[in-house]
Design a protein around this motif. Structure first.
Motif, PDB file in Angstrom:
ATOM      1  N   VAL A 192       0.837  -1.194   0.000  1.00 63.03           N
ATOM      2  CA  VAL A 192       0.000   0.000   0.000  1.00 63.03           C
ATOM      3  C   VAL A 192       0.877   1.251   0.000  1.00 63.03           C
ATOM      4  O   VAL A 192       1.972   1.258   0.547  1.00 63.03           O
ATOM      5  CB  VAL A 192      -0.995   0.030   1.182  1.00 63.03           C
ATOM      6  N   ILE A 193       0.374   2.301  -0.648  1.00 62.07           N
ATOM      7  CA  ILE A 193       1.131   3.534  -0.835  1.00 62.07           C
ATOM      8  C   ILE A 193       0.367   4.692  -0.189  1.00 62.07           C
ATOM      9  O   ILE A 193      -0.761   4.981  -0.589  1.00 62.07           O
ATOM     10  CB  ILE A 193       1.310   3.847  -2.345  1.00 62.07           C
ATOM     11  N   PRO A 194       0.949   5.361   0.810  1.00 56.56           N
ATOM     12  CA  PRO A 194       0.266   6.511   1.402  1.00 56.56           C
ATOM     13  C   PRO A 194       0.195   7.663   0.406  1.00 56.56           C
ATOM     14  O   PRO A 194       1.132   7.906  -0.350  1.00 56.56           O
ATOM     15  CB  PRO A 194       1.134   6.866   2.614  1.00 56.56           C
ATOM     16  N   ALA A 195      -0.949   8.366   0.399  1.00 56.51           N
ATOM     17  CA  ALA A 195      -1.130   9.463  -0.554  1.00 56.51           C
ATOM     18  C   ALA A 195      -2.074  10.521   0.012  1.00 56.51           C
ATOM     19  O   ALA A 195      -2.949  10.217   0.815  1.00 56.51           O
ATOM     20  CB  ALA A 195      -1.692   8.932  -1.862  1.00 56.51           C
ATOM     21  N   GLN A 196      -1.862  11.740  -0.433  1.00 59.45           N
ATOM     22  CA  GLN A 196      -2.811  12.838  -0.218  1.00 59.45           C
ATOM     23  C   GLN A 196      -3.635  12.910  -1.488  1.00 59.45           C
ATOM     24  O   GLN A 196      -3.078  12.868  -2.581  1.00 59.45           O
ATOM     25  CB  GLN A 196      -2.096  14.165   0.011  1.00 59.45           C
ATOM     26  N   VAL A 197      -4.941  13.008  -1.336  1.00 63.62           N
ATOM     27  CA  VAL A 197      -5.829  12.974  -2.485  1.00 63.62           C
ATOM     28  C   VAL A 197      -6.724  14.207  -2.469  1.00 63.62           C
ATOM     29  O   VAL A 197      -7.187  14.634  -1.407  1.00 63.62           O
ATOM     30  CB  VAL A 197      -6.698  11.697  -2.468  1.00 63.62           C
ATOM     31  N   LEU A 198      -6.974  14.738  -3.644  1.00 67.69           N
ATOM     32  CA  LEU A 198      -7.933  15.822  -3.799  1.00 67.69           C
ATOM     33  C   LEU A 198      -8.974  15.378  -4.817  1.00 67.69           C
ATOM     34  O   LEU A 198      -8.635  15.019  -5.954  1.00 67.69           O
ATOM     35  CB  LEU A 198      -7.247  17.099  -4.286  1.00 67.69           C
TER      36      LEU A 198
ATOM     37  N   GLU B  71      -9.921  17.399   0.286  1.00 69.37           N
ATOM     38  CA  GLU B  71      -8.597  16.799   0.367  1.00 69.37           C
ATOM     39  C   GLU B  71      -8.592  15.822   1.524  1.00 69.37           C
ATOM     40  O   GLU B  71      -9.155  16.098   2.588  1.00 69.37           O
ATOM     41  CB  GLU B  71      -7.521  17.861   0.564  1.00 69.37           C
ATOM     42  N   PHE B  72      -7.948  14.668   1.335  1.00 75.42           N
ATOM     43  CA  PHE B  72      -7.902  13.668   2.397  1.00 75.42           C
ATOM     44  C   PHE B  72      -6.678  12.778   2.230  1.00 75.42           C
ATOM     45  O   PHE B  72      -6.093  12.699   1.159  1.00 75.42           O
ATOM     46  CB  PHE B  72      -9.189  12.828   2.426  1.00 75.42           C
ATOM     47  N   SER B  73      -6.305  12.130   3.323  1.00 76.48           N
ATOM     48  CA  SER B  73      -5.205  11.156   3.331  1.00 76.48           C
ATOM     49  C   SER B  73      -5.798   9.762   3.179  1.00 76.48           C
ATOM     50  O   SER B  73      -6.845   9.464   3.743  1.00 76.48           O
ATOM     51  CB  SER B  73      -4.442  11.205   4.650  1.00 76.48           C
ATOM     52  N   THR B  74      -5.099   8.933   2.433  1.00 79.86           N
ATOM     53  CA  THR B  74      -5.526   7.546   2.271  1.00 79.86           C
ATOM     54  C   THR B  74      -4.322   6.715   1.863  1.00 79.86           C
ATOM     55  O   THR B  74      -3.207   7.212   1.818  1.00 79.86           O
ATOM     56  CB  THR B  74      -6.680   7.425   1.245  1.00 79.86           C
TER      57      THR B  74
ATOM     58  N   LYS C 275     -13.300   7.717   0.521  1.00 76.30           N
ATOM     59  CA  LYS C 275     -13.944   7.609   1.830  1.00 76.30           C
ATOM     60  C   LYS C 275     -15.405   8.059   1.756  1.00 76.30           C
ATOM     61  O   LYS C 275     -15.772   8.895   0.921  1.00 76.30           O
ATOM     62  CB  LYS C 275     -13.185   8.444   2.856  1.00 76.30           C
ATOM     63  N   VAL C 276     -16.218   7.513   2.650  1.00 77.69           N
ATOM     64  CA  VAL C 276     -17.640   7.831   2.677  1.00 77.69           C
ATOM     65  C   VAL C 276     -17.869   9.332   2.808  1.00 77.69           C
ATOM     66  O   VAL C 276     -18.728   9.896   2.125  1.00 77.69           O
ATOM     67  CB  VAL C 276     -18.359   7.049   3.801  1.00 77.69           C
ATOM     68  N   LYS C 277     -17.092  10.011   3.657  1.00 81.17           N
ATOM     69  CA  LYS C 277     -17.272  11.462   3.811  1.00 81.17           C
ATOM     70  C   LYS C 277     -17.025  12.198   2.498  1.00 81.17           C
ATOM     71  O   LYS C 277     -17.677  13.188   2.192  1.00 81.17           O
ATOM     72  CB  LYS C 277     -16.401  12.022   4.937  1.00 81.17           C
ATOM     73  N   VAL C 278     -16.072  11.690   1.687  1.00 83.49           N
ATOM     74  CA  VAL C 278     -15.783  12.296   0.395  1.00 83.49           C
ATOM     75  C   VAL C 278     -16.906  11.964  -0.598  1.00 83.49           C
ATOM     76  O   VAL C 278     -17.332  12.822  -1.370  1.00 83.49           O
ATOM     77  CB  VAL C 278     -14.412  11.845  -0.150  1.00 83.49           C
ATOM     78  N   GLN C 279     -17.393  10.731  -0.555  1.00 91.34           N
ATOM     79  CA  GLN C 279     -18.510  10.353  -1.411  1.00 91.34           C
ATOM     80  C   GLN C 279     -19.694  11.292  -1.176  1.00 91.34           C
ATOM     81  O   GLN C 279     -20.312  11.771  -2.125  1.00 91.34           O
ATOM     82  CB  GLN C 279     -18.951   8.924  -1.122  1.00 91.34           C
ATOM     83  N   LYS C 280     -19.971  11.568   0.093  1.00 94.62           N
ATOM     84  CA  LYS C 280     -21.107  12.435   0.438  1.00 94.62           C
ATOM     85  C   LYS C 280     -20.838  13.892   0.082  1.00 94.62           C
ATOM     86  O   LYS C 280     -21.674  14.551  -0.532  1.00 94.62           O
ATOM     87  CB  LYS C 280     -21.430  12.308   1.921  1.00 94.62           C
TER      88      LYS C 280
ATOM     89  N   ARG D 111      -6.572  14.087  -7.936  1.00 96.43           N
ATOM     90  CA  ARG D 111      -5.200  14.595  -7.840  1.00 96.43           C
ATOM     91  C   ARG D 111      -4.536  13.833  -6.707  1.00 96.43           C
ATOM     92  O   ARG D 111      -5.023  13.854  -5.564  1.00 96.43           O
ATOM     93  CB  ARG D 111      -5.188  16.086  -7.535  1.00 96.43           C
ATOM     94  N   LEU D 112      -3.456  13.134  -7.012  1.00 95.03           N
ATOM     95  CA  LEU D 112      -2.706  12.350  -6.020  1.00 95.03           C
ATOM     96  C   LEU D 112      -1.380  13.018  -5.756  1.00 95.03           C
ATOM     97  O   LEU D 112      -0.704  13.464  -6.684  1.00 95.03           O
ATOM     98  CB  LEU D 112      -2.367  10.958  -6.552  1.00 95.03           C
TER      99      LEU D 112
END
Length: 98
Positions: free
Chosen positions: A44-50, A55-58, A72-77, A90-91
């Motif tokens: 697995v590769i840590p990333a910041q995503v927009l 923006e979130f970490s995953t 993530k569910v919060k981003v889906q919503k 954007r990664l």
């Protein structure tokens, strides 16, 4: 490393139901090239995503020679992301040796 792309959101049951956005093959190859320097285990590769304005970490999951971006569910919503939607991603992956 910063990568941007638009791909279709998919559903994958995996260990927990999630919506994912697949990283295109050519960009997955770029990630794979630095994976040994940036992974914290299990591939697995840590990333910041927009996505949109959120923006979130995953962590990117390796899957069949490519990577999946979990949404993530919060981003889906907050961004209204559903399976089948075309999603602009954007990664940002930190490479300590670049």
């Amino acid at each position: 490393m910063i990568l941007e792309f638009i791909e279709e959101a998919i559903w994958w049951r995996g260990p927990a139901p999630f919506i994912f956005v697949p990283v295109p093959p050519e960009l997955s190859a770029e990630i794979k090239a630095i994976s040994s320097r940036v992974t914290y285990g299990w591939g697995v590769i840590p990333a910041q995503v927009l996505i949109g304005d959120t923006e979130f970490s995953t962590s990117l999951f390796p899957r069949q020679g490519a990577y999946l971006v979990p949404v993530k569910v919060k981003v889906q919503k907050s961004e209204g992301v559903k399976v089948g939607d075309m999603v602009r991603v954007r990664l940002e992956i930190a490479d300590p040796f670049s």
